[in-house]
Design an enzyme around this catalytic site. Structure first.
Site, short mmCIF file in Angstrom:
data_model
loop_
_atom_site.label_atom_id
_atom_site.label_comp_id
_atom_site.label_asym_id
_atom_site.label_seq_id
_atom_site.Cartn_x
_atom_site.Cartn_y
_atom_site.Cartn_z
N CYS A 9 37.54 -24.20 -1.93
CA CYS A 9 38.82 -24.01 -2.43
C CYS A 9 38.63 -22.92 -3.67
O CYS A 9 37.56 -22.37 -3.62
CB CYS A 9 39.56 -25.34 -2.69
N GLN A 10 39.44 -23.22 -4.71
CA GLN A 10 39.13 -22.31 -5.96
C GLN A 10 38.09 -22.86 -6.87
O GLN A 10 37.09 -21.89 -7.16
CB GLN A 10 40.49 -21.98 -6.71
#
Ligand code: FAD
Length: 561
Positions: A521-522
């Site tokens: 994800c981030q």
């Protein structure tokens, strides 16, 4: 027996600390400091900031003078006094008075060596040309300031990307207005950081116009050729590139100054520093040594190592006086806790890095996180790139690194304290730390990194590192990106498949059960949620440690020419 005549060679960090502590413990002793340079007790750590003008007055660097040390501590401080030899049998040192041009012998009962370290100057052709400078003493920085004072559109080449090189790069760009190129023989700056953490510094330096030449050692310093303009020299790199320089800053590291000790027959260790006992005693029981000149035990690996840091030198100075004056206390080793500002970034580390642990064969698990410096809902929070290393079997913390714009120093010091207290990741998760929105979060980054490590240790989630991403490329495995589409639009790991976290439950049918799935994800948090969801549905999953942010910095972050 209490020594009545204490002689100290070297009057800066370790030497001055030892002298002041010795006086507090013994009012009747004769204490003499012999210092080769023109100043005692000056702030070497402030020198780069004086070059840039952030520290305005030279006097601010001079913490004490011989007169002030005499007045307060009754110390006999002799500057421009070089000790050229030690007679261990008669217990005297031979002193050359550089100002008067005279020589004499000075007797001692006990001698402390705090001779520091000298800038490393490898035998590169042309290294000693005019306009080349090291940054080690007050006269050094006076010379640099004088050289660049009238320089219009001046261009500097900094050779060496350690602490001093980076601090000088910042100062010369920000305050000196110079164009700066930085040359480093290793593929990264700041050796104590692992490469994916140093990559943040590469970005920051390049973002401020510093041109990086990494993994490209200097072959020679030469005269300019026709058409090249260089007030100092042309820096020729191993790959043949030529960098004309109006000034060259040589920051290639330091080497312990041990000639005096070596000539006196004192034991020198395998790393080239003076070998001392844990009470800082050399192989001669009447001679003690502290600071950059000695070897210290690396507290994590147990190996002898060299460390040029002001904190340990100052503490050893105090400790050696305690040992001499009847308060025996051991120096237990070093964790290498250090910090640095590069433009708007702060970077630091404590304990072992992954490179060291790998080389020492110490089992370890790495974990990356990017928590906010304080509560996200309060304005101004900045992400901190945080990496910890811990022992997989016991959970004991082995090292930590942090890079960010805010709150790095505080997390680093908490982690350094935890490390030195022998804490485990469970301890980090449970720490009660100060919280109000402007300062932190109810789960502080230090708590979070402990909790994330607990999740790994108790088998809730498996992780993979940024360097292992190629192993998860299709068709053998799969890389799943669970960020929102607008985040992914700004960049993604090639070959990854996008299913935003909030759609994942309804799209499980699109995922393969027979292949391992690397989830990103981030920053790693949503990937962890996805991993928990998917593993409970029978998928084989791994969380990419530090997710997109770490992978992006490590693989695409400013990497120089
Ligand atoms: P020093 O403080 O270097 O003192 C040694 C002294 O011994 C010298 O003045 C030398 O002239 C004298 N001497 C040597 N031989 C003889 C002899 N034969 N006779 C007489 N005198 C002699 N550390 C940090 O932790 N943080 C920082 O931010 C930081 N920044 C730094 C920036 C710069 C530019 C430099 C140069 C160093 C920095 N350091 C920093 C490192 C820190 O300054 C050193 O680790 C510390 O000063 C070591 O103390 P010491 O007493 O061993 O040696």
């Amino acid at each position: 027996m209490i020594p009545q005549r204490l002689v100290i060679v070297g009057g800066v960090a370790g030497g001055a600390s030892a002298a002041a502590r010795a006086r507090r413990l013994c009012e009747s002793c004769e204490i003499t400091i012999l210092e080769r340079g023109p100043h005692v007790s000056f702030a070497n750590c402030g020198l780069p900031y004086f070059v840039g003008g952030e520290i305005v007055r030279q006097d601010d660097l001079l913490l004490q003078t011989p007169a002030s040390l005499r007045a307060r501590f009754n110390l006999d401080v002799r500057v421009r006094s070089e000790v050229t030899s030690i007679d261990r049998v008669n217990r005297t040192v031979h002193v050359r008075d550089l100002a008067a041009g005279t020589e004499y012998d000075l007797p001692y009962d006990n001698l402390i060596l705090s001779t520091g370290a000298a800038p490393l100057l490898p035998p590169i052709p042309g290294i000693e040309r005019a306009g080349h400078f090291t940054v080690h003493t007050v006269p050094d920085v006076e010379r640099i300031r004088a050289w660049i004072r009238d320089c219009k559109a001046c261009h500097a080449v900094i050779v060496g990307g350690g602490f001093i090189g980076l601090e000088m790069a910042e100062q010369l760009v920000r305050h000196g207005g110079l164009g700066v190129q930085l040359v480093q023989s290793l593929p990264q700056v700041m050796g104590p950081l692992d490469p994916e953490m140093a990559a943040w510094l590469h970005r920051e330096l390049e973002g401020h116009g510093v041109e990086l030449f990494l993994g490209n050692p200097v072959a020679a310093f030469e005269d300019p050729r026709p058409g090249e303009s260089a007030r100092a020299s042309v820096v020729v790199l191993a790959d043949g590139r030529r960098l004309p320089a109006d000034t060259v800053v040589l920051s290639l590291g330091v080497r312990p100054r041990v000639q005096l000790a070596r000539d006196a027959g004192l034991e020198i260790g395998s790393r080239g520093g003076i070998r001392v006992s844990e009470h800082l005693q050399t192989s001669d029981p009447n001679i003690w040594a502290v600071g950059d000149a000695i070897e210290v035990r690396d507290a994590i690996t147990g190996a002898w190592s060299l460390l040029a840091l002001a904190g340990p030198a100052n503490r050893q100075g105090r400790l050696v006086a305690d040992n001499l004056f009847g308060r025996p206390a051991p120096f237990k080793g070093c964790w290498g806790t250090s910090i640095l500002r590069v433009f708007d970034l702060t970077a630091g580390c404590t304990g072992a890095n992954e490179k060291t642990l790998r080389a020492a064969g110490i089992p370890h698990q790495a974990l990356h996180l990017h928590p906010g410096s304080h509560a996200g809902y309060y304005p101004g929070a900045e992400p901190i790139a945080l990496k910890i290393l811990f022992a997989p079997d016991t959970g004991r913390l082995l090292g930590a690194q942090a890079v960010g714009r805010d709150g790095v120093d505080k997390r680093l010091d908490v982690l350094a304290t935890a490390l030195q207290a022998g804490m485990t990741v469970d301890g980090l998760a449970g720490l009660e730390l100060a919280y109000a929105p402007p300062f932190g979060s109810a789960k502080d980054p230090v708590n979070l990194v402990g909790m994330a490590a607990q999740n790994v240790r108790n088998g809730e989630v498996l992780t993979a590192q940024w360097s292992e991403v190629p192993q998860y490329a299709p068709p053998d495995a799969m890389i799943l990106d669970v960020r929102r589409r607008e985040e992914r639009d700004k960049g993604f790991i090639p070959g990854s498949v996008s299913i935003p976290l909030d759609e994942l439950r309804s799209r499980l049918g699109e995922l393969p059960k027979e292949r391992e799935i690397l989830v990103s994800c981030q920053t790693g948090q949503r990937a962890y949620f996805a991993c928990r969801l998917l593993s409970q549905h029978g998928f084989r999953v791994r969380n990419l440690s530090g997710a997109w942010r770490t992978w992006d910095a490590a693989t695409r972050g400013g990497r120089g020419h």
